[in-house]
Design a protein around this motif. Structure first.
Motif, short mmCIF file in Angstrom:
data_model
loop_
_atom_site.label_atom_id
_atom_site.label_comp_id
_atom_site.label_asym_id
_atom_site.label_seq_id
_atom_site.Cartn_x
_atom_site.Cartn_y
_atom_site.Cartn_z
N MET A 5 0.85 -1.19 0.00
CA MET A 5 0.00 0.00 0.00
C MET A 5 0.89 1.24 0.00
O MET A 5 2.09 1.16 0.29
CB MET A 5 -0.89 0.02 1.25
CG MET A 5 -0.13 0.05 2.56
SD MET A 5 -1.21 0.12 3.98
CE MET A 5 -0.03 0.21 5.33
N GLU A 6 0.30 2.35 -0.35
CA GLU A 6 0.97 3.66 -0.33
C GLU A 6 2.31 3.58 -1.06
O GLU A 6 2.36 3.32 -2.25
CB GLU A 6 1.10 4.15 1.12
CG GLU A 6 -0.25 4.38 1.79
CD GLU A 6 -0.13 4.72 3.25
OE1 GLU A 6 0.99 4.66 3.79
OE2 GLU A 6 -1.16 5.04 3.86
N ASP A 7 3.45 3.76 -0.32
CA ASP A 7 4.75 3.74 -0.98
C ASP A 7 5.47 2.39 -0.84
O ASP A 7 6.69 2.31 -0.97
CB ASP A 7 5.65 4.87 -0.45
CG ASP A 7 5.68 4.91 1.07
OD1 ASP A 7 4.98 4.07 1.69
OD2 ASP A 7 6.41 5.75 1.63
N PHE A 8 4.72 1.32 -0.57
CA PHE A 8 5.23 -0.06 -0.56
C PHE A 8 6.48 -0.20 0.32
O PHE A 8 7.57 -0.50 -0.15
CB PHE A 8 5.52 -0.53 -1.99
CG PHE A 8 4.28 -0.64 -2.83
CD1 PHE A 8 3.58 -1.82 -2.89
CD2 PHE A 8 3.81 0.46 -3.54
CE1 PHE A 8 2.42 -1.92 -3.66
CE2 PHE A 8 2.66 0.37 -4.30
CZ PHE A 8 1.95 -0.82 -4.36
N ARG A 9 6.29 -0.01 1.60
CA ARG A 9 7.40 -0.11 2.55
C ARG A 9 7.73 -1.55 2.89
O ARG A 9 6.87 -2.44 2.80
CB ARG A 9 7.05 0.64 3.83
CG ARG A 9 6.84 2.14 3.63
CD ARG A 9 6.63 2.83 4.96
NE ARG A 9 6.58 4.27 4.81
CZ ARG A 9 6.60 5.12 5.81
NH1 ARG A 9 6.68 4.68 7.06
NH2 ARG A 9 6.55 6.42 5.59
N SER A 10 8.97 -1.74 3.30
CA SER A 10 9.43 -3.06 3.73
C SER A 10 10.13 -2.93 5.07
O SER A 10 10.85 -1.95 5.32
CB SER A 10 10.38 -3.65 2.69
OG SER A 10 10.98 -4.82 3.18
N TYR A 11 9.91 -3.92 5.96
CA TYR A 11 10.53 -3.91 7.29
C TYR A 11 11.25 -5.24 7.50
O TYR A 11 10.70 -6.31 7.19
CB TYR A 11 9.48 -3.73 8.38
CG TYR A 11 8.76 -2.40 8.34
CD1 TYR A 11 9.21 -1.32 9.07
CD2 TYR A 11 7.62 -2.23 7.55
CE1 TYR A 11 8.55 -0.09 9.04
CE2 TYR A 11 6.95 -1.02 7.49
CZ TYR A 11 7.43 0.05 8.24
OH TYR A 11 6.77 1.26 8.20
N CYS A 12 12.45 -5.16 8.04
CA CYS A 12 13.21 -6.38 8.31
C CYS A 12 12.61 -7.10 9.51
O CYS A 12 11.70 -6.60 10.17
CB CYS A 12 14.68 -6.05 8.56
SG CYS A 12 14.97 -5.15 10.11
N TRP A 13 13.16 -8.29 9.82
CA TRP A 13 12.63 -9.13 10.89
C TRP A 13 12.76 -8.49 12.28
O TRP A 13 12.05 -8.87 13.19
CB TRP A 13 13.33 -10.48 10.86
CG TRP A 13 14.85 -10.39 10.92
CD1 TRP A 13 15.63 -10.43 12.02
CD2 TRP A 13 15.73 -10.20 9.80
NE1 TRP A 13 16.96 -10.29 11.69
CE2 TRP A 13 17.05 -10.16 10.33
CE3 TRP A 13 15.56 -10.08 8.43
CZ2 TRP A 13 18.17 -9.98 9.52
CZ3 TRP A 13 16.67 -9.93 7.63
CH2 TRP A 13 17.95 -9.87 8.17
N LEU B 204 -6.21 -13.06 -1.63
CA LEU B 204 -5.98 -13.22 -3.05
C LEU B 204 -7.23 -13.71 -3.77
O LEU B 204 -7.49 -13.37 -4.93
CB LEU B 204 -4.83 -14.21 -3.30
CG LEU B 204 -3.44 -13.75 -2.86
CD1 LEU B 204 -2.42 -14.88 -3.01
CD2 LEU B 204 -2.99 -12.53 -3.66
N SER B 205 -8.04 -14.51 -3.08
CA SER B 205 -9.26 -15.02 -3.67
C SER B 205 -10.38 -13.99 -3.66
O SER B 205 -11.10 -13.81 -4.64
CB SER B 205 -9.72 -16.28 -2.93
OG SER B 205 -10.95 -16.74 -3.42
N ALA B 206 -10.52 -13.27 -2.53
CA ALA B 206 -11.64 -12.33 -2.37
C ALA B 206 -11.41 -11.00 -3.06
O ALA B 206 -12.35 -10.36 -3.53
CB ALA B 206 -11.93 -12.12 -0.88
N GLY B 207 -10.16 -10.54 -3.09
CA GLY B 207 -9.88 -9.24 -3.68
C GLY B 207 -10.29 -8.09 -2.77
O GLY B 207 -10.88 -8.28 -1.70
N PRO C 133 -5.23 -7.73 -3.53
CA PRO C 133 -5.25 -7.21 -4.91
C PRO C 133 -6.51 -6.41 -5.19
O PRO C 133 -7.59 -6.73 -4.70
CB PRO C 133 -5.18 -8.48 -5.77
CG PRO C 133 -5.72 -9.56 -4.90
CD PRO C 133 -5.35 -9.20 -3.49
N GLU C 134 -6.38 -5.37 -6.00
CA GLU C 134 -7.52 -4.54 -6.38
C GLU C 134 -8.21 -5.14 -7.60
O GLU C 134 -8.02 -4.71 -8.72
CB GLU C 134 -7.06 -3.11 -6.68
CG GLU C 134 -6.54 -2.37 -5.46
CD GLU C 134 -6.25 -0.91 -5.78
OE1 GLU C 134 -6.83 -0.38 -6.74
OE2 GLU C 134 -5.42 -0.32 -5.06
#
Length: 748
Positions: A122-130, A185-188, A215-216
């Motif tokens: 979402m937004e700016d697609f952030r990622s966080y380590c463990w 993934l199934s419901a969207g 997913p949209e």
């Protein structure tokens, strides 16, 4: 340079190609997104690897490059990542970095999944380590046990770990992360929501924060037409030794004596009501195979055997579904439409004018009161319920203020009322605050439609009858929720609650089939309700409870507990019994488990559905008022009721007293059976409805006396225009001729 790429010419999926960002050949869309190969540019990339890469942005239009990522930018990102070593696999090409300030960790997308990193889609697609990933807050008072994941139905431990997620809107809802991801993934985006309370906004926000990709797009089941059609097939065949139906064993006519009733245990055998001398659809029926099994097991009660024997001796041609004997006052049962009101699904057997019809559905038992006391008590009860229904009418009108003039059309197939209603209520454009129009479509002739108010009234009536007799509820008269895991998984309890709420506010009939226990659970909370033995619909469970309750010695009680040890263990009610009085507490525990605790998920989902348009809130504010329409069947139409329903219009150009006298006399004749039409026919002729909605009619019905030749029913204004006649007989003849012909034409 910006290169527009054609998916048809340049796009190809080849599992042997290596992703330029993660260096893997894996082709797993659920984990890494779609793997795409662009032959012309010698480029293969996983979609998620591209989305989460830290040094690239979508600078192009939607159709440019790879979903807006330009080819030149992708090559620059590959060159940048080639200098970074993955902190997990120690190989170069780590294009994703932790966004936490001062954290220098970089990794490939697949490596990050293995190390339980969080990727926010979402937004700016952030990622966080463990080490810096977001976590859910756990209260110290929360139990650290285990509960059922409502998606896979396996146990999930209440632990603050990566693989477990809890619902932000339901305190006791826990899920496996993997189950939630597959569900999303199934419901969207449009259908992914809490499987318990159906909350969407709060639930999706939390799941996106915790790294669930939503997913949209439309749900997968929306893309396949009639995917669940086979599940809706009901067994319809009469299996009794001597079938009385002239149209054959497969003939089924709902709401008549030729309706097929299925075995209450196996559901794979059936009978026409008349073929088994059943006086009411509410009567339970068992096939010979199931009856013999119960007889061999010894669990088939003697009382039930006597009832069946009596039923079998009854003449198969006499039942409540047929015309009453000439000596008794003719019941109002003229047209197929008002047969729904007369149906044994709604009425009790052998009702007297002062019957227990107006009692709460959960308390309908045979009474032995003196005729004087019975008449007096029921007269008071009748007046009290009328007053309560007037109050609920005003409350529902307050809620109807939310309904806008914008319309939503529902395409309904009367032969498959549930699936077509469910599809209509789940469509994206449906809103409970929109005005509802109903379009009845005929499978054989799609052009045969009707969008009048009569269609909406008829739709809600059919829908309420279906819900009453559906597998979502159990019990004969006052019904409680049943436990159906498939229905929980498909969120059908929420939809049922939503449909009832919408029906009440939009002019549908009162349900009238709730048990007092179910109603109290909805209004006061299940923790404050004490169920009774009549709330148990399962014959075996009820028999077990009776055996325990009426045990007259400690040894017989202990023997009974040994016989049903497995059931008590599964219910969590097994306890040491040292005295005969311990049976009372044991019975209470079994009742609470079976009637309330067992259906916690369906009940919560049903409550959330009833919150639609603020109905549940009003129920909790005015419990006595709403009990009159949810736990009590509507009163039979009477001449007095119909007369008070209509207001004589001021524009009538005739002596009102004379016209009113003819009108009153005609209603009394109809009520007494001295007419070929019924009170329901009259109501339907004017309003398009054969019942009085809980919210009342809008506009309120009026009556005019005019110089016209024949009566006119103006359903747009709910106005009955009557001709001025010199004699009462002339009015009666014209009314019967017009109404009978009008209803006949509409039926055809």
């Amino acid at each position: 340079e910006q290169l527009r790429m054609s998916k048809t010419n340049n796009f190809d999926v080849q599992s042997t190609k290596i992703c330029v960002l993660c260096g893997r050949t894996d082709d797993c869309p659920e984990k890494y997104g779609e793997k795409r190969t662009y032959v012309e540019y010698n480029l293969t990339v996983h979609y998620y690897c591209l989305l989460m890469s830290s040094g690239i942005w979508q600078r192009g239009e939607e159709g440019e490059g790879v979903d807006g990522f330009l080819i030149t930018d992708i090559r620059k990102e590959v060159n940048r990542a080639a200098k970074l070593k993955c902190n997990i696999c120690k190989k170069k090409g780590a294009s994703i970095g932790c966004v936490t300030p001062k954290c220098k960790r970089s990794y490939h997308f697949p490596c990050g999944l293995q190390r339980e990193c969080i990727f926010q889609f979402m937004e700016d697609f952030r990622s966080y380590c463990w080490e810096h990933r977001p976590v859910q807050e756990f209260m110290d008072k929360e139990p650290r046990g285990a509960s059922q994941c409502t998606i896979c139905l396996d146990l999930v431990e209440h632990l603050p770990v990566y693989t477990v997620l809890k619902s932000p809107c339901c305190k006791n809802a826990w899920f496996h992360r993997e189950c939630l991801q597959y569900q999303a993934l199934s419901a969207g985006m449009f259908f992914f929501r809490c499987t318990v309370c159906n909350n969407k906004d709060k639930f999706q926000k939390e799941m996106l924060r915790m790294g669930i990709h939503i997913p949209e797009r439309d749900a997968s089941w929306e893309l396949e037409e009639n995917a669940y059609q086979d599940l809706l097939h009901c067994y319809q065949h009469c299996d009794v030794k001597r079938c009385l139906c002239k149209k054959g064993r497969d003939y089924n006519e709902p709401d008549s004596k030729w309706e097929i009733k299925r075995c209450q245990y196996c559901g794979s055998r059936g009978t026409h009501l008349a073929c088994s001398s059943m006086k009411s659809w509410e009567q339970n029926w068992e096939c010979m195979e199931c009856r013999s099994i119960f007889a061999k097991s010894g669990k088939y009660s003697k009382q039930k055997k006597r009832a069946l024997a009596t039923s079998e001796k009854t003449n198969g041609t006499t039942c409540l579904l047929e015309e009453p004997p000439p000596k008794s006052p003719r019941q109002s049962s003229g047209s197929p439409r008002n047969f729904l009101l007369q149906s044994p699904k709604i009425m009790c057997q052998n009702l007297s004018p002062c019957s227990h019809l107006e009692q709460p559905a959960s308390n309908r038992v045979t009474m032995s009161l003196s005729p004087v006391m019975s008449n007096r008590n029921w007269s008071l009860r009748h007046k009290y319920l009328r007053q309560q229904r007037r109050e609920v009418c005003n409350i529902l009108k307050e809620l109807k203020v939310q309904v806008k003039t914008k319309t939503t059309r529902l395409n309904i197939n009367a032969e498959n009322i549930w699936s077509s209603a469910l599809k209509g209520f789940r469509q994206r454009i449906f809103s409970p605050t929109n005005t509802i129009e109903v379009n009845f479509s005929n499978c054989k002739n799609r052009s045969k439609t009707n969008t009048s108010a009569a269609s909406k009234h008829h739709f809600f009536q059919l829908l309420m009858l279906h819900l009453q007799n559906s597998s979502l509820f159990e019990g004969s008269f006052g019904k409680n929720l049943s436990l159906d895991f498939q229905a929980v998984k498909e969120n059908l309890y929420f939809e049922a609650g939503k449909m009832i709420a919408v029906s009440l506010v939009h002019g549908g009939p009162p349900p009238g089939f709730f048990s007092k226990t179910l109603f109290n659970c909805l209004v006061y909370g299940p923790e404050n309700v004490k169920p009774a033995l009549e709330d148990v619909a399962d014959v075996d469970v009820a028999q077990t409870i009776k055996t325990i309750k009426y045990a007259n010695s400690l040894s017989s009680l202990q023997s009974t507990l040994q016989d049903c040890c497995e059931f008590l263990t599964a219910a969590g009610c097994l306890r040491p019994v040292t005295a005969l009085c311990d049976k009372n507490m044991l019975v209470n525990d079994i009742l609470i488990y079976h009637v309330i605790k067992r259906i916690t998920l369906p009940l919560e989902s049903f409550r959330q559905g009833l919150k639609t348009l603020g109905v549940l809130e009003k129920m909790q504010m005015h419990p006595d008022v709403f009990s009159s329409i949810l736990c009590h069947k509507p009163e039979r139409l009477s001449a007095e009721t119909v007369y008070s329903l209509f207001t004589i219009h001021s524009s009538s150009d005739v002596n009102k007293v004379e016209g009113a006298d003819f009108w009153t006399g005609y209603l009394k004749d109809v009520e007494s059976g001295d007419s070929v039409v019924t009170l329901e026919d009259i109501l339907f002729f004017v309003t398009g409805s054969c019942y009085i909605p809980s919210i009342g009619f809008d506009p309120e019905p009026t009556i005019k006396f005019l110089h016209i030749k024949y009566p006119i029913g103006n359903r747009l204004l709910n106005c009955l225009e009557l001709p001025i006649t010199k004699t009462y007989q002339q009015l009666k003849n014209k009314m019967e001729l017009t109404i009978r012909n009008t209803l006949r034409v509409e039926r055809e």
